[in-house]
Structure formats: C-alpha cells, structure tokens
Design a protein around this motif. Structure first.
Motif, PDB file in Angstrom:
ATOM      1  N   GLU A 158       0.821  -1.208   0.000  1.00  0.00           N
ATOM      2  CA  GLU A 158       0.000   0.000   0.000  1.00  0.00           C
ATOM      3  C   GLU A 158       0.852   1.254   0.000  1.00  0.00           C
ATOM      4  O   GLU A 158       0.529   2.236  -0.670  1.00  0.00           O
ATOM      5  CB  GLU A 158      -0.948   0.002   1.207  1.00  0.00           C
ATOM      6  N   ARG A 162       0.743   4.053  -2.856  1.00  0.00           N
ATOM      7  CA  ARG A 162       0.413   5.427  -2.476  1.00  0.00           C
ATOM      8  C   ARG A 162       1.464   6.403  -3.020  1.00  0.00           C
ATOM      9  O   ARG A 162       1.134   7.491  -3.493  1.00  0.00           O
ATOM     10  CB  ARG A 162       0.294   5.554  -0.958  1.00  0.00           C
ATOM     11  N   ARG A 179      -6.652   5.595   1.272  1.00  0.00           N
ATOM     12  CA  ARG A 179      -6.807   4.265   1.848  1.00  0.00           C
ATOM     13  C   ARG A 179      -7.120   3.282   0.718  1.00  0.00           C
ATOM     14  O   ARG A 179      -8.036   3.508  -0.069  1.00  0.00           O
ATOM     15  CB  ARG A 179      -7.941   4.277   2.880  1.00  0.00           C
ATOM     16  N   TRP A 202      -9.013   3.241  -4.471  1.00  0.00           N
ATOM     17  CA  TRP A 202      -8.659   4.141  -3.374  1.00  0.00           C
ATOM     18  C   TRP A 202      -9.851   4.982  -2.938  1.00  0.00           C
ATOM     19  O   TRP A 202     -10.659   5.396  -3.774  1.00  0.00           O
ATOM     20  CB  TRP A 202      -7.568   5.121  -3.818  1.00  0.00           C
TER      21      TRP A 202
END
Length: 239
Positions: A158, A162, A179, A202
């Motif tokens: 993640e 990101r 997230r 997301w």
C-alpha cells in the motif's frame, strides 16, 4: 482547457456480458467496455470511465468524462451505434453536467479512484526487458537494496502504491490521505497478449495545487489504461 462533461450512462449488465462474450472480450471487462463505448459514441469520446455496480446487480452505471455534451453524444449513437450495442446502453437515460475548467487552489476534495499502478521500465530488470509494463510494487522489489540493508520488503504494498499515486497527482494536487479499499491481481488483454497486474481502488482526500492542471488530470485520468476503466477521479465533498 475547454469545458468538459461528466456523463452517466445506465447499462444492463447481462446484456453487456452477452455483447462482450460474442466479441471475445469476456476475459477482460475493461476491454469490452472500451469497445462498446468506442463503437457507440466514437473512439475516446467517453474517457476516462468507470463502471459502478453492486455485486449481483442487474444493472450498473458507467461514469465518464467527455468533451461532447449529451445532445451530441446521443446524435452520434443514434446515427452510428449498432442495435445490439444500444440494447446494452440505456441511451434515453444518458445524462451529463458541465465540469469546471479551473478549480480554486487550496480546495480540499474527497475522491474515489480505481487505478492500475504500473510503471514502464527505463532499463532491463530481472526477467523484464526495457520498456516492459511492470507492477509498481515489483519495480520497488527489483531495485538494489540500500547498502547495509538487504531487506527489500521493508515497505509494504500500500505504501508503494500510495507513492505511485502521489507522483501522478503531484503537478495538480497534494494527496492528503488515501486508503486502499480493494486490491486484486487482474489480467487484461492488450495488443493480443494477456498481462497480469494490480487493480487497486482508493478512497481519499486531496488538496488542489493548480486549478488548470487539476482539470486536465480529471479529463485525462490518473495513470495508464484510462481507456479501459482505470484512472477516473470521482469527486465528493471532503469531510
């Protein structure tokens, strides 16, 4: 940039699957939708786009950004679309609104975004040749570890994705939070070849840094494969 539209188009999912299967696209939903929209409204007319449907639902809605308004899109469809394509799309319920072509700097917005976080290799790495499209997380793992630290998995998936998202928004907006609400490996058909890669959705918030650049990012999409159901920023008010 010129004005563009946010379009919504209801679709009948069973008819969509039959239509895609008849053309050999059943293994790649995004490719099927790409061809459906291109044949009905013109190549690239609705792009980027996103199909939204509840699990097991009979119908869904395609949201897309477009340079043409509803009247022009309906005219093209009525003149050029094949009858079986129109049986998939509810053309009568096609709707749209004009999007801003510039946004206030400092404005904070929430977003929902489906992405395919991949990178093109600038040089060969492992079994991958120069120019190969590779999962951004795998690219990170293929890099030489820092001296004195042989661990290559210190950063989780993640976090890597990101960072990829931050890079692709950087000219237009600052990512405040993001997230990862879904992740899966999905195969797509490109150039007659099946390519497996990450499919990530997301939920997050961003702050606009450059209003014109942000409008352009909305219209062009985030990352690769915007013509196949990825990269569309769906906006909502921030908390």
């Amino acid at each position: 940039m010129t004005e563009f539209q946010l379009i919504s188009l209801p679709v009948e999912l069973r008819s969509l699957r039959r239509w895609a299967a008849a053309r050999g696209f059943s293994a790649d939903e995004g490719r099927g939708l790409h061809h459906l929209l291109s044949e009905t409204f013109g190549k690239g007319a609705l792009q980027p786009f996103r199909l939204m449907a509840l699990p097991g639902a009979a119908s869904g809605v395609i949201y897309a950004y477009a340079q043409s308004d509803v009247t022009a899109l309906k005219q093209v469809a009525q003149e050029c679309a094949l009858p079986d394509a129109l049986a998939v799309c509810n053309l009568q319920e096609l709707a749209g609104k004009t999007m801003p072509n510039a946004w206030r700097e400092g404005r904070r917005l929430a977003f929902d975004l489906r992405t395919r976080p991949v990178k093109r290799l600038l040089k060969p790495a492992g079994v991958f040749p120069k120019g190969a499209e590779v999962d951004a997380f795998l690219v990170e793992a293929l890099r030489e570890p820092p001296e004195g630290n042989p661990e290559i998995d210190a950063v989780d998936r993640e976090t890597v994705y990101r960072r990829w998202l931050v890079e692709r928004l950087s000219d237009a907006a600052r990512l405040e939070l993001a997230r990862m609400v879904s992740f899966e490996r999905r195969a797509v058909l490109r150039g007659g070849q099946s390519r497996e890669g990450p499919d990530v959705t997301w939920h997050g918030e961003l702050t606009i840094l450059d209003g014109g650049a942000f409008a352009e990012r909305l219209a062009k999409g985030v990352g690769r494969h915007a013509a196949y159901g990825y990269g569309m920023l769906l906006l909502r008010p921030a908390r």
